[in-house]
Design an enzyme around this catalytic site. Structure first.
Site, PDB file in Angstrom:
ATOM      1  N   THR A 121       0.406  -1.481  -0.086  1.00  0.00           N
ATOM      2  CA  THR A 121      -0.012   0.123   0.552  1.00  0.00           C
ATOM      3  C   THR A 121       0.893   0.893  -0.183  1.00  0.00           C
ATOM      4  O   THR A 121       0.799   2.299  -0.747  1.00  0.00           O
ATOM      5  CB  THR A 121      -0.842   0.381   1.251  1.00  0.00           C
ATOM      6  OG1 THR A 121      -1.744  -0.938   1.037  1.00  0.00           O
ATOM      7  CG2 THR A 121      -1.339   1.293   1.240  1.00  0.00           C
ATOM      8  N   ALA A 142       5.569  -8.099   1.698  1.00  0.00           N
ATOM      9  CA  ALA A 142       6.592  -9.831   2.269  1.00  0.00           C
ATOM     10  C   ALA A 142       5.810 -10.452   2.676  1.00  0.00           C
ATOM     11  O   ALA A 142       5.947 -11.824   2.195  1.00  0.00           O
ATOM     12  CB  ALA A 142       7.544  -9.494   3.380  1.00  0.00           C
ATOM     13  N   HIS A 143       4.182 -10.130   2.908  1.00  0.00           N
ATOM     14  CA  HIS A 143       3.329 -10.844   3.657  1.00  0.00           C
ATOM     15  C   HIS A 143       1.973 -11.643   2.318  1.00  0.00           C
ATOM     16  O   HIS A 143       1.638 -12.641   3.117  1.00  0.00           O
ATOM     17  CB  HIS A 143       2.361 -10.385   4.535  1.00  0.00           C
ATOM     18  CG  HIS A 143       1.520  -9.826   4.192  1.00  0.00           C
ATOM     19  ND1 HIS A 143      -0.428  -9.630   3.927  1.00  0.00           N
ATOM     20  CD2 HIS A 143       1.414  -7.878   3.394  1.00  0.00           C
ATOM     21  CE1 HIS A 143      -0.502  -8.748   2.982  1.00  0.00           C
ATOM     22  NE2 HIS A 143      -0.185  -8.218   2.803  1.00  0.00           N
ATOM     23  N   CYS A 188     -18.747  -6.584   1.713  1.00  0.00           N
ATOM     24  CA  CYS A 188     -18.878  -6.673   2.989  1.00  0.00           C
ATOM     25  C   CYS A 188     -20.169  -7.529   3.233  1.00  0.00           C
ATOM     26  O   CYS A 188     -21.173  -7.412   2.346  1.00  0.00           O
ATOM     27  CB  CYS A 188     -19.438  -5.213   3.741  1.00  0.00           C
ATOM     28  SG  CYS A 188     -20.981  -5.190   5.020  1.00  0.00           S
ATOM     29  N   ASN A 226      -5.214  -9.188  -7.883  1.00  0.00           N
ATOM     30  CA  ASN A 226      -5.447 -10.218  -6.627  1.00  0.00           C
ATOM     31  C   ASN A 226      -6.951 -11.084  -6.443  1.00  0.00           C
ATOM     32  O   ASN A 226      -7.317 -11.851  -5.506  1.00  0.00           O
ATOM     33  CB  ASN A 226      -5.599  -8.731  -5.336  1.00  0.00           C
ATOM     34  CG  ASN A 226      -6.701  -7.637  -5.612  1.00  0.00           C
ATOM     35  OD1 ASN A 226      -7.050  -7.371  -6.827  1.00  0.00           O
ATOM     36  ND2 ASN A 226      -7.449  -7.463  -4.080  1.00  0.00           N
TER      37      ASN A 226
END
Lengths: 133, 388
Positions: free
Chosen positions: B78, B206-207, B330, B157
């Site tokens: 981000t 990294a995650h 949501c 994504n």
């Protein structure tokens, strides 16, 4: 995308969602009435079919496209309406399902659609009775 | 992997830290580890930390075919996206105020671009075709004399669709337009090479590759240098581009994670493709399921599926044994359908009836078996209840 979170469903909602009572549709017959309200686009569609004997419903079935609250409310309702009269149906209000199943405020619009379905079922039943007379 | 009896199939959201990565991070965190400030070159504690940071910089650079001096540490993709987009646009504002991007970018790209629109920039939002691809012709047609930046993601994504970044990068270079790509989902899943892709800026984190959360990097091409206005000001770390004390243990974790991800990519991809295909076969047998994104050019570990005839929230709740992501933003009554799936032509209702299954390094054959069992039991049950 978001993680598929577990909403705070009440134990009764989870029970009826996982083990729906009286799901399906009764075959058309002289003593069977049907009603439908809502739409897939609106996020909730209810179909009720019921067999009556004299002045009481003896068998009620449901089909529901909707959220777990919708499925559970319709399942619960089929048990609630078994034995009901046409007047009971005409008087039934969504608040009873909301209270019993602990339905959150943002979902209550769907229960109004369920109430519409019950009213429609009462009308169909009365018309059928009048036609018989 | 079944923490709390759920099957984790949400690796595209984030991954667990590989134990080998955790180990090197923990080594840093010990009292005798590497607590020194990497900027404190006057003592051995600082110099030791700096050495580890620079080793990780080499590892991350190697994973994307870059020179180490082109890597700028950030807090994650981000921040990398924000720094690339806001930094380039604001620095070069007098050269042009037009940017080309797409409707399927991550929010970390969309929202800085919307901020630039508020600042007077103009953004062309390209719409993908039904398979999720942006064509080079679309980019070419969108370029204008005042276009200063193109920002298009490498791997989507939500759908896992891989864009032809190399071709778009070549076009941008020919037209002397800077090119940024968000490659947050790419590392360890598809080869990344900043040279052959002709990118000027590339965001990584990294995650998503079995490293820690809270650390990422921005590749910034240095020759010729790119003007970039910082978005954080302070100690002037990272050549003044990104101020802030460097988190040595996080950086070391990212370096190790990227090195492992690239080294093990061929084996990982082959195994994951097999598992994903087995899961898809199980879903196809049930019927009424449609893949989102093209059959080709997708990463190997991801399936985004629309389930017809089932309401989205009920779908998620019925499959609550599976930790997956949903096509709605949501799960409340005011569901907002995924803008990515909407851009691919799905209706709100179909987007909400979609799930993303993403597999990873620790997904077992048994996890896939359980997932198929759950799907094969619950989907017909829900359809029967909904049969109107």
């Amino acid at each position: 995308m978001v993680a598929a979170s577990l909403l705070p469903y009440s134990p009764m909602v989870i029970d009826h969602f996982d083990h729906p009572r009286n799901s399906g549709r009764l075959a058309p017959a002289n003593d069977v009435v049907e009603a439908e309200a809502g739409s897939i686009a609106q996020g909730a569609l209810f179909h009720l079919s019921a067999r009556f004997e004299r002045d009481a419903l003896v068998d009620v079935r449901f089909e529901t496209y909707g959220c777990p609250h919708c499925v559970a409310a319709a399942s619960w309702l089929t048990q609630r309406l078994t034995g009901a009269t046409a007047d009971d149906l005409a008087r039934w209000e969504w608040r009873e399902a909301a209270d019993m199943l602990e339905v959150p405020a943002e979902k209550r619009g769907h229960l109004l659609t369920l109430e519409d379905t019950v009213r429609e079922l009462a009308s169909a039943w009365r018309s059928r009775m009048q036609n018989r007379d | 992997m079944t923490p709390e009896s759920q099957i984790y199939l949400d690796y595209a959201a984030t991954t667990p830290i590989d134990p080998r990565v955790a180990e090197v991070m923990i080594d840093c965190l010990r009292v005798d580890g590497a607590h020194g400030n990497p900027s404190s070159s006057g003592h051995q504690f600082g110099r030791r930390a700096r050495g580890l940071v620079e080793k990780a910089r080499v590892q991350v650079a190697a994973a994307i075919g870059a020179k180490p001096q082109c890597i700028v540490w950030t807090s994650g993709a981000t921040e990398s996206d924000n720094l690339a987009i806001l930094g380039v646009a604001r620095f070069n504002a007098d050269r042009g105020r037009h940017i080309v991007s797409s409707k399927i970018e991550h929010k970390a790209v969309v929202d800085p671009l919307k901020q630039l629109e508020r600042e007077g920039f103009s953004v062309t939002w390209l719409k993908p075709d039904a398979s999720g691809a942006i064509s080079i012709e679309q980019v070419r047609d969108a370029l204008r004399a005042d276009t200063q930046l193109v920002s298009l993601m490498h791997v989507n994504n939500e759908t896992g669709v891989i864009q032809d970044i190399g071709a778009i990068g070549k076009l941008c270079r020919e037209r002397a337009v800077l090119f940024h790509s968000d490659a947050a989902q790419s590392i360890g899943k598809v080869a990344v090479d900043v040279e052959s892709m002709s990118v000027d800026l590339l965001s990584v984190t990294a995650h998503k590759a079995y490293g820690p959360k809270g650390i990422g990097a921005l590749y910034v091409r240095r020759t010729p240098p790119i003007g970039l206005r910082p978005i954080l000001f302070g100690g002037g770390q990272e050549a003044g581009i990104r101020s802030g004390t460097l988190p040595t243990h996080q950086i070391v974790g990212m370096g190790a994670a990227f090195e492992i991800a690239v080294a093990e990519m061929p084996a990982d991809v082959a195994r994951l493709r097999e598992q994903r295909d087995r899961l898809w076969s199980g879903i196809e047998k049930i019927g009424g399921a449609e893949l989102n994104g093209g059959e080709q050019d997708r990463i190997a570990n991801l399936l985004n599926v629309t389930f017809h005839g089932i309401e989205g929230e009920s779908l998620q709740f019925a499959l609550r044994k599976l930790a997956v992501s949903a096509g709605s933003a949501c799960s409340s009554a005011s569901e907002e359908a995924s803008y990515v799936l909407r851009a691919l032509g799905r209706s709100d209702q179909l987007a909400q009836s979609s799930l993303r299954f993403s597999l990873g390094r620790f997904t077992t054959e048994s996890d896939i078996d359980i997932a198929i069992d759950e799907l094969q039991r619950e989907l017909p049950r829900l359809r029967q209840v909904a049969r109107s």
